[in-house]
Design a protein around this motif. Structure first.
Motif, PDB file in Angstrom:
ATOM      1  N   PRO A   1      37.679   8.796  34.139  1.00 42.58           N
ATOM      2  CA  PRO A   1      36.419   9.270  34.727  1.00 42.58           C
ATOM      3  C   PRO A   1      35.184   8.907  33.887  1.00 42.58           C
ATOM      4  O   PRO A   1      34.160   8.482  34.436  1.00 42.58           O
ATOM      5  N   ILE A   2      35.293   9.052  32.569  1.00 41.80           N
ATOM      6  CA  ILE A   2      34.131   8.786  31.718  1.00 41.80           C
ATOM      7  C   ILE A   2      33.791   7.301  31.708  1.00 41.80           C
ATOM      8  O   ILE A   2      32.620   6.916  31.862  1.00 41.80           O
ATOM      9  N   LEU A   3      34.797   6.454  31.543  1.00 36.53           N
ATOM     10  CA  LEU A   3      34.528   5.015  31.492  1.00 36.53           C
ATOM     11  C   LEU A   3      34.062   4.457  32.836  1.00 36.53           C
ATOM     12  O   LEU A   3      33.188   3.588  32.882  1.00 36.53           O
ATOM     13  N   SER A   4      34.645   4.950  33.930  1.00 35.87           N
ATOM     14  CA  SER A   4      34.183   4.471  35.239  1.00 35.87           C
ATOM     15  C   SER A   4      32.760   4.945  35.511  1.00 35.87           C
ATOM     16  O   SER A   4      31.936   4.191  36.043  1.00 35.87           O
ATOM     17  N   GLY A   5      32.452   6.177  35.138  1.00 33.60           N
ATOM     18  CA  GLY A   5      31.087   6.669  35.304  1.00 33.60           C
ATOM     19  C   GLY A   5      30.088   5.884  34.477  1.00 33.60           C
ATOM     20  O   GLY A   5      29.020   5.509  34.967  1.00 33.60           O
ATOM     21  N   LEU A   6      30.439   5.617  33.218  1.00 36.96           N
ATOM     22  CA  LEU A   6      29.552   4.838  32.358  1.00 36.96           C
ATOM     23  C   LEU A   6      29.368   3.414  32.862  1.00 36.96           C
ATOM     24  O   LEU A   6      28.247   2.903  32.902  1.00 36.96           O
ATOM     25  N   SER A   7      30.464   2.778  33.246  1.00 38.14           N
ATOM     26  CA  SER A   7      30.366   1.377  33.670  1.00 38.14           C
ATOM     27  C   SER A   7      29.539   1.230  34.944  1.00 38.14           C
ATOM     28  O   SER A   7      28.702   0.332  35.043  1.00 38.14           O
ATOM     29  N   LEU A   8      29.730   2.107  35.914  1.00 35.36           N
ATOM     30  CA  LEU A   8      28.945   2.004  37.144  1.00 35.36           C
ATOM     31  C   LEU A   8      27.488   2.397  36.924  1.00 35.36           C
ATOM     32  O   LEU A   8      26.589   1.814  37.534  1.00 35.36           O
ATOM     33  N   SER A   9      27.255   3.353  36.052  1.00 31.71           N
ATOM     34  CA  SER A   9      25.878   3.744  35.754  1.00 31.71           C
ATOM     35  C   SER A   9      25.142   2.639  35.013  1.00 31.71           C
ATOM     36  O   SER A   9      23.969   2.353  35.304  1.00 31.71           O
ATOM     37  N   ILE A  10      25.812   2.006  34.066  1.00 25.61           N
ATOM     38  CA  ILE A  10      25.204   0.897  33.332  1.00 25.61           C
ATOM     39  C   ILE A  10      24.990  -0.298  34.255  1.00 25.61           C
ATOM     40  O   ILE A  10      23.957  -0.972  34.188  1.00 25.61           O
ATOM     41  N   ALA A  11      25.932  -0.541  35.143  1.00 29.83           N
ATOM     42  CA  ALA A  11      25.769  -1.643  36.109  1.00 29.83           C
ATOM     43  C   ALA A  11      24.539  -1.423  36.982  1.00 29.83           C
ATOM     44  O   ALA A  11      23.822  -2.364  37.313  1.00 29.83           O
ATOM     45  N   GLY A  12      24.280  -0.176  37.346  1.00 26.22           N
ATOM     46  CA  GLY A  12      23.090   0.132  38.127  1.00 26.22           C
ATOM     47  C   GLY A  12      21.813  -0.133  37.346  1.00 26.22           C
ATOM     48  O   GLY A  12      20.810  -0.584  37.908  1.00 26.22           O
ATOM     49  N   LEU A  13      21.835   0.165  36.036  1.00 21.36           N
ATOM     50  CA  LEU A  13      20.662  -0.129  35.200  1.00 21.36           C
ATOM     51  C   LEU A  13      20.427  -1.623  35.084  1.00 21.36           C
ATOM     52  O   LEU A  13      19.298  -2.097  35.213  1.00 21.36           O
ATOM     53  N   VAL A  14      21.508  -2.366  34.827  1.00 21.52           N
ATOM     54  CA  VAL A  14      21.393  -3.808  34.633  1.00 21.52           C
ATOM     55  C   VAL A  14      20.900  -4.494  35.899  1.00 21.52           C
ATOM     56  O   VAL A  14      20.057  -5.396  35.845  1.00 21.52           O
ATOM     57  N   SER A  15      21.402  -4.064  37.044  1.00 23.65           N
ATOM     58  CA  SER A  15      21.003  -4.704  38.309  1.00 23.65           C
ATOM     59  C   SER A  15      19.737  -4.092  38.908  1.00 23.65           C
ATOM     60  O   SER A  15      19.322  -4.483  40.001  1.00 23.65           O
ATOM     61  N   GLU A  16      19.145  -3.127  38.202  1.00 22.89           N
ATOM     62  CA  GLU A  16      17.869  -2.515  38.604  1.00 22.89           C
ATOM     63  C   GLU A  16      17.891  -1.950  40.023  1.00 22.89           C
ATOM     64  O   GLU A  16      16.999  -2.211  40.826  1.00 22.89           O
ATOM     65  N   VAL A  17      18.900  -1.147  40.319  1.00 19.43           N
ATOM     66  CA  VAL A  17      18.998  -0.570  41.660  1.00 19.43           C
ATOM     67  C   VAL A  17      18.452   0.854  41.754  1.00 19.43           C
ATOM     68  O   VAL A  17      18.390   1.405  42.840  1.00 19.43           O
ATOM     69  N   TYR A  18      18.077   1.443  40.641  1.00 22.82           N
ATOM     70  CA  TYR A  18      17.527   2.798  40.665  1.00 22.82           C
ATOM     71  C   TYR A  18      16.026   2.714  40.936  1.00 22.82           C
ATOM     72  O   TYR A  18      15.219   2.493  40.053  1.00 22.82           O
ATOM     73  N   ASN A  19      15.653   2.868  42.186  1.00 24.79           N
ATOM     74  CA  ASN A  19      14.266   2.721  42.595  1.00 24.79           C
ATOM     75  C   ASN A  19      13.716   4.047  43.093  1.00 24.79           C
ATOM     76  O   ASN A  19      14.458   4.949  43.463  1.00 24.79           O
ATOM     77  N   ALA A  20      12.412   4.142  43.137  1.00 25.61           N
ATOM     78  CA  ALA A  20      11.761   5.349  43.631  1.00 25.61           C
ATOM     79  C   ALA A  20      12.011   5.506  45.126  1.00 25.61           C
ATOM     80  O   ALA A  20      11.784   4.573  45.891  1.00 25.61           O
ATOM     81  N   GLY A  21      12.491   6.677  45.514  1.00 27.92           N
ATOM     82  CA  GLY A  21      12.707   6.972  46.914  1.00 27.92           C
ATOM     83  C   GLY A  21      11.629   7.923  47.400  1.00 27.92           C
ATOM     84  O   GLY A  21      10.571   8.068  46.786  1.00 27.92           O
ATOM     85  N   LEU A  22      11.897   8.588  48.498  1.00 23.57           N
ATOM     86  CA  LEU A  22      10.911   9.523  49.047  1.00 23.57           C
ATOM     87  C   LEU A  22      10.766  10.766  48.166  1.00 23.57           C
ATOM     88  O   LEU A  22       9.667  11.173  47.830  1.00 23.57           O
ATOM     89  N   ALA A  23      11.887  11.381  47.800  1.00 22.06           N
ATOM     90  CA  ALA A  23      11.822  12.628  47.039  1.00 22.06           C
ATOM     91  C   ALA A  23      12.297  12.462  45.604  1.00 22.06           C
ATOM     92  O   ALA A  23      11.881  13.201  44.719  1.00 22.06           O
ATOM     93  N   ASN A  24      13.190  11.523  45.360  1.00 17.97           N
ATOM     94  CA  ASN A  24      13.721  11.339  44.007  1.00 17.97           C
ATOM     95  C   ASN A  24      14.026   9.865  43.767  1.00 17.97           C
ATOM     96  O   ASN A  24      13.831   9.035  44.642  1.00 17.97           O
TER      97      ASN A  24
END
Length: 83
Positions: A57-80
């Motif tokens: 769980p920890i490694l899969s969570g870290l790897s997918l979270s880091i992948a999201g940072l690298v690919s810049e997919v965390y963008n501003a939405g309507l509320a969050n």
């Protein structure tokens, strides 16, 4: 909303939390399966299963979270800020 850094932080932590929560739920199900159905002893679980029940769980969570940072997919939405 926020700026890019705050959206990245919020998206990273949200993704990590979702993945780790789901992973630990699966680990808990595997623990119950090992104890109830297969009658595994505490020593077996502690040595053979428990390291995997934490690592996956920890490694899969870290790897997918880091992948999201690298690919810049965390963008501003309507509320969050999220994917």
């Amino acid at each position: 909303s926020g700026n890019v850094a705050s959206c990245d932080a919020q998206g990273f932590l949200s993704m990590f939390g979702i993945m780790v929560t789901s992973g630990y739920n699966c680990s808990l199900c595997m623990f119950y399966l090992a104890v109830i159905k297969f009658k595994k002893k505490d020593e077996y679980i502690k040595k053979r299963l428990e390291p995997w029940m934490h690592a996956v769980p920890i490694l899969s969570g870290l790897s997918l979270s880091i992948a999201g940072l690298v690919s810049e997919v965390y963008n501003a939405g309507l509320a969050n800020c999220f994917v």
